[in-house]
Write a protein that holds these residues in place. Structure first.
Motif, PDB file in Angstrom:
ATOM      1  N   ALA A  12       0.820  -1.160  -0.012  1.00 40.92           N
ATOM      2  CA  ALA A  12       0.056  -0.103  -0.241  1.00 40.92           C
ATOM      3  C   ALA A  12       0.674   1.215  -0.068  1.00 40.92           C
ATOM      4  O   ALA A  12       0.444   2.193  -0.527  1.00 40.92           O
ATOM      5  CB  ALA A  12      -0.919  -0.126   1.140  1.00 40.92           C
ATOM      6  N   ILE A  13       1.943   1.338   0.752  1.00 40.31           N
ATOM      7  CA  ILE A  13       2.657   2.685   0.802  1.00 40.31           C
ATOM      8  C   ILE A  13       3.254   3.011  -0.526  1.00 40.31           C
ATOM      9  O   ILE A  13       3.546   2.229  -1.362  1.00 40.31           O
ATOM     10  CB  ILE A  13       3.895   2.393   1.807  1.00 40.31           C
ATOM     11  CG1 ILE A  13       4.344   3.819   2.303  1.00 40.31           C
ATOM     12  CG2 ILE A  13       4.985   1.737   1.210  1.00 40.31           C
ATOM     13  CD1 ILE A  13       5.426   3.675   3.420  1.00 40.31           C
ATOM     14  N   ILE A  18       8.333   6.689   1.722  1.00 42.62           N
ATOM     15  CA  ILE A  18       9.497   6.205   2.161  1.00 42.62           C
ATOM     16  C   ILE A  18      10.652   7.070   2.128  1.00 42.62           C
ATOM     17  O   ILE A  18      11.404   7.642   3.082  1.00 42.62           O
ATOM     18  CB  ILE A  18       9.696   4.664   1.601  1.00 42.62           C
ATOM     19  CG1 ILE A  18       8.620   3.877   1.783  1.00 42.62           C
ATOM     20  CG2 ILE A  18      11.122   4.367   1.979  1.00 42.62           C
ATOM     21  CD1 ILE A  18       8.865   2.664   0.914  1.00 42.62           C
ATOM     22  N   VAL A  19      10.733   7.870   0.943  1.00 45.79           N
ATOM     23  CA  VAL A  19      11.675   8.954   1.143  1.00 45.79           C
ATOM     24  C   VAL A  19      11.588  10.072   1.820  1.00 45.79           C
ATOM     25  O   VAL A  19      12.600  10.485   2.910  1.00 45.79           O
ATOM     26  CB  VAL A  19      11.527   9.532  -0.533  1.00 45.79           C
ATOM     27  CG1 VAL A  19      12.784  10.676  -0.645  1.00 45.79           C
ATOM     28  CG2 VAL A  19      11.970   8.589  -1.388  1.00 45.79           C
ATOM     29  N   PHE A  20      10.342  10.323   2.170  1.00 43.22           N
ATOM     30  CA  PHE A  20      10.065  11.414   2.982  1.00 43.22           C
ATOM     31  C   PHE A  20      10.279  10.853   4.635  1.00 43.22           C
ATOM     32  O   PHE A  20      10.686  11.948   5.299  1.00 43.22           O
ATOM     33  CB  PHE A  20       8.392  11.707   3.124  1.00 43.22           C
ATOM     34  CG  PHE A  20       7.922  12.554   2.098  1.00 43.22           C
ATOM     35  CD1 PHE A  20       8.669  13.301   1.133  1.00 43.22           C
ATOM     36  CD2 PHE A  20       6.594  12.700   1.674  1.00 43.22           C
ATOM     37  CE1 PHE A  20       8.364  13.946   0.045  1.00 43.22           C
ATOM     38  CE2 PHE A  20       6.163  13.455   0.430  1.00 43.22           C
ATOM     39  CZ  PHE A  20       7.096  13.874  -0.273  1.00 43.22           C
ATOM     40  N   ILE A  47      -0.001  11.013   0.478  1.00 42.04           N
ATOM     41  CA  ILE A  47       0.171  10.240  -0.722  1.00 42.04           C
ATOM     42  C   ILE A  47      -0.116   8.826  -0.636  1.00 42.04           C
ATOM     43  O   ILE A  47      -0.475   7.964  -1.665  1.00 42.04           O
ATOM     44  CB  ILE A  47       1.745  10.628  -1.019  1.00 42.04           C
ATOM     45  CG1 ILE A  47       1.954  12.102  -1.346  1.00 42.04           C
ATOM     46  CG2 ILE A  47       2.166   9.724  -2.168  1.00 42.04           C
ATOM     47  CD1 ILE A  47       3.267  12.565  -1.656  1.00 42.04           C
ATOM     48  N   THR A  48       0.156   8.214   0.368  1.00 40.80           N
ATOM     49  CA  THR A  48      -0.104   6.789   0.743  1.00 40.80           C
ATOM     50  C   THR A  48      -1.413   6.532   0.536  1.00 40.80           C
ATOM     51  O   THR A  48      -2.065   5.410  -0.146  1.00 40.80           O
ATOM     52  CB  THR A  48       0.391   6.664   2.211  1.00 40.80           C
ATOM     53  OG1 THR A  48       1.861   6.484   1.923  1.00 40.80           O
ATOM     54  CG2 THR A  48       0.081   5.014   2.395  1.00 40.80           C
ATOM     55  N   PHE A  85       9.649   7.019  12.572  1.00 43.30           N
ATOM     56  CA  PHE A  85      10.999   6.611  11.988  1.00 43.30           C
ATOM     57  C   PHE A  85      11.610   7.795  11.611  1.00 43.30           C
ATOM     58  O   PHE A  85      12.748   7.917  11.708  1.00 43.30           O
ATOM     59  CB  PHE A  85      10.775   5.813  10.682  1.00 43.30           C
ATOM     60  CG  PHE A  85      11.927   5.531  10.053  1.00 43.30           C
ATOM     61  CD1 PHE A  85      12.825   4.526  10.380  1.00 43.30           C
ATOM     62  CD2 PHE A  85      12.375   6.070   8.872  1.00 43.30           C
ATOM     63  CE1 PHE A  85      14.197   4.207   9.886  1.00 43.30           C
ATOM     64  CE2 PHE A  85      13.675   5.998   8.188  1.00 43.30           C
ATOM     65  CZ  PHE A  85      14.357   4.919   8.722  1.00 43.30           C
ATOM     66  N   GLN A  86      11.097   8.809  11.064  1.00 38.85           N
ATOM     67  CA  GLN A  86      11.432   9.925  10.613  1.00 38.85           C
ATOM     68  C   GLN A  86      11.993  10.767  11.563  1.00 38.85           C
ATOM     69  O   GLN A  86      13.274  11.348  11.507  1.00 38.85           O
ATOM     70  CB  GLN A  86      10.186  10.869   9.820  1.00 38.85           C
ATOM     71  CG  GLN A  86      10.734  12.085   9.256  1.00 38.85           C
ATOM     72  CD  GLN A  86       9.670  13.221   8.917  1.00 38.85           C
ATOM     73  OE1 GLN A  86       9.172  13.441  10.052  1.00 38.85           O
ATOM     74  NE2 GLN A  86       9.495  13.785   7.967  1.00 38.85           N
ATOM     75  N   LEU A  87      11.417  11.081  12.649  1.00 39.41           N
ATOM     76  CA  LEU A  87      11.897  11.666  14.024  1.00 39.41           C
ATOM     77  C   LEU A  87      13.202  11.176  14.483  1.00 39.41           C
ATOM     78  O   LEU A  87      13.978  11.399  14.893  1.00 39.41           O
ATOM     79  CB  LEU A  87      10.923  11.863  15.095  1.00 39.41           C
ATOM     80  CG  LEU A  87       9.600  12.785  14.647  1.00 39.41           C
ATOM     81  CD1 LEU A  87       8.838  13.078  15.919  1.00 39.41           C
ATOM     82  CD2 LEU A  87      10.023  14.067  14.353  1.00 39.41           C
TER      83      LEU A  87
END
Lengths: 213, 253
Positions: A12-13, A18-20, A47-48, A85-87
């Motif tokens: 789904a993603i 993932i880049v973000f 976007i997802t 994850f981003q943080l």
């Protein structure tokens, strides 16, 4: 729960999300409005969800041994994973910045504990508006994003402005004494994220139960 | 013998259309054809059975279990095929399978391999690269690899050429013969059902007009015969004459 997350990540993603998630590294840029990183974390769900709609993800999930409630849970797990994850990914870069003694960010707030706390608040508010708004009908991702972007933008402007107010200079500092003072902001961020996300999930489940696919 | 599927008094109201008291049963190892013109309520019925639309009233029992209450358990034993819908068009079949198999406790990889080979499917292909017939076959392979006892197929033969349709119908017959499986199969191509259905349920304007085994079904529409008809009416003739009567009734009004 892990199976649901596995399905989201493999099918789904949208790859851009993932880049973000890796854009947490932007805290290494010497002069940059770091709140934009949170905007990327908010664009990821949009976007997802758009991608999921176009690939008939909800239909496919509906034929698997999964309830509608779990279908919402899967999306929440995915977005939480991307945002957290981003943080977390930004932490080593923030430390590296300090190790390199790079000057204080002249554009806005530095990647301090308070910045992380504010980031979690931005995500909580965005998710609280975005998820229920999307699951009201199950397909209007654009409308949900616009509705959630307004409070997100206000909070972003607010947190960038804080750095410019002399009285709040401690929020923009990485000195141990100031970091201790920022701890409550960070904890408020965590509490906000946990409560708002759980609220967003509950409301979304209630709405999505009534949606006809 | 206990029924595989039991649908009772299913009601779903939309603005301008409603499904009214839809009831029917499907016995084990039988193929049921769900017929009706476009917009009659066939897909809504199937989606109501699967809890994809929230019903206003009624109940669905699959393998004697209440579907709403035991949704996950029931879904472990059913396979669903939606004709004409592309799932994850840019993903390879191998990726879709890798995810799907994780959800089923009874997944049988050997059986999956067997059907992939039998249907001549290439797992390295993306979903969108498959022809319509192959898409249905792939979904069937997934459904059969977790030993589904009930297949719910929504318009699986629509948009297929006669050869592919004939091939699929042959596969359906083989599945019912070789696996312990029943098939509920919606279509508006009634000639498909002449060849493979054991039971017919005719949905007309959101209501079940008749649900019976094929012979009884055909006999119950004898009144539609005209003096020119020598043999039994086909399903297509039954459907056409029933729908036509409504046009004339509307014209009189």
């Amino acid at each position: 729960m892990m199976t649901l997350l596995y399905k989201e990540i493999r099918l789904a993603i949208h790859p851009t999300s993932i880049v973000f998630a890796f854009l947490g590294c932007l805290v290494l840029v010497p002069a940059y409005p770091y709140s934009v990183i949170f905007m990327f974390g908010c664009l990821a769900p949009y976007i997802t969800f758009l991608n999921a709609r176009e690939t008939n993800d909800a239909w496919y999930t509906a034929i698997l041994p999964v309830t509608k409630r779990e279908s919402v849970l899967a999306k929440c797990l995915l977005i939480v994973s991307v945002q957290i994850f981003q943080l977390l990914f930004s932490v080593p870069f923030a430390l590296l910045r300090n190790a390199f003694n790079i000057e204080n960010n002249p554009v806005g707030l530095d990647a301090t504990l308070a910045w992380y706390g504010f980031g979690l608040i931005v995500y909580s508010v965005f998710d609280l508006v975005f998820f229920p708004s999307f699951y009201k009908n199950g397909y209007k991702a654009g409308k949900a994003f616009i509705s959630a972007s307004i409070p997100m933008a206000v909070l972003m402007v607010g947190l960038e402005s804080v750095a410019q107010i002399p009285g709040f200079a401690w929020l923009d500092s990485c000195k141990p004494k100031d970091l201790m003072m920022q701890l409550p902001v960070f904890f408020v961020g965590i509490i906000c994220y946990l409560t708002f996300l759980s609220l967003a999930y509950r409301i979304s489940v209630k709405y999505f139960d009534r949606v006809d696919l | 013998m206990e029924n595989t599927l039991c649908v009772q008094s299913l009601c779903k109201r939309y603005r301008g259309f409603s499904l009214e008291n839809v009831s029917f049963v499907l016995a084990p190892k039988r193929i049921m054809g769900l017929i009706g013109k476009n917009g009659a309520g066939k897909s809504t019925t199937l989606k109501s059975i699967l809890n994809m639309v929230s019903i206003d009233s009624g109940s669905v029992k699959i393998f004697q279990k209440d579907f709403c209450r035991y949704e996950k358990e029931c879904k472990q034993h059913i396979g669903v095929v939606f004709g004409g819908i592309d799932f994850y068009p840019l993903k390879k079949l191998s990726a879709i399978t890798a995810v799907t198999r994780k959800f089923y406790t009874d997944w049988d990889q050997e059986q999956y391999r067997k059907y992939i080979k039998y249907f001549n499917l290439d797992e390295g292909k993306k979903f969108k690269e498959l022809s319509n017939g192959m898409k249905v076959k792939y979904q069937l392979a997934l459904a059969l690899s977790h030993h589904a006892g009930l297949l719910i197929l929504d318009e699986p033969t629509s948009g297929l050429d006669p050869v592919s349709r004939e091939e699929l119908l042959h596969i359906f017959r083989q599945i019912v013969k070789n696996e312990n499986c029943s098939i509920l199969f919606s279509t508006h191509i009634t000639s498909d059902l002449d060849k493979c259905a054991d039971t017919i349920t005719y949905i007309h304007n959101g209501r079940v007009l008749k649900s019976a085994d094929k012979e009884t079904f055909l006999l119950s529409f004898e009144y539609l015969k005209t003096p020119e008809d020598t043999g039994a009416l086909t399903l297509e003739e039954i459907m056409l004459r029933t729908e036509r009567r409504e046009w004339y009734d509307d014209a009189v009004v």
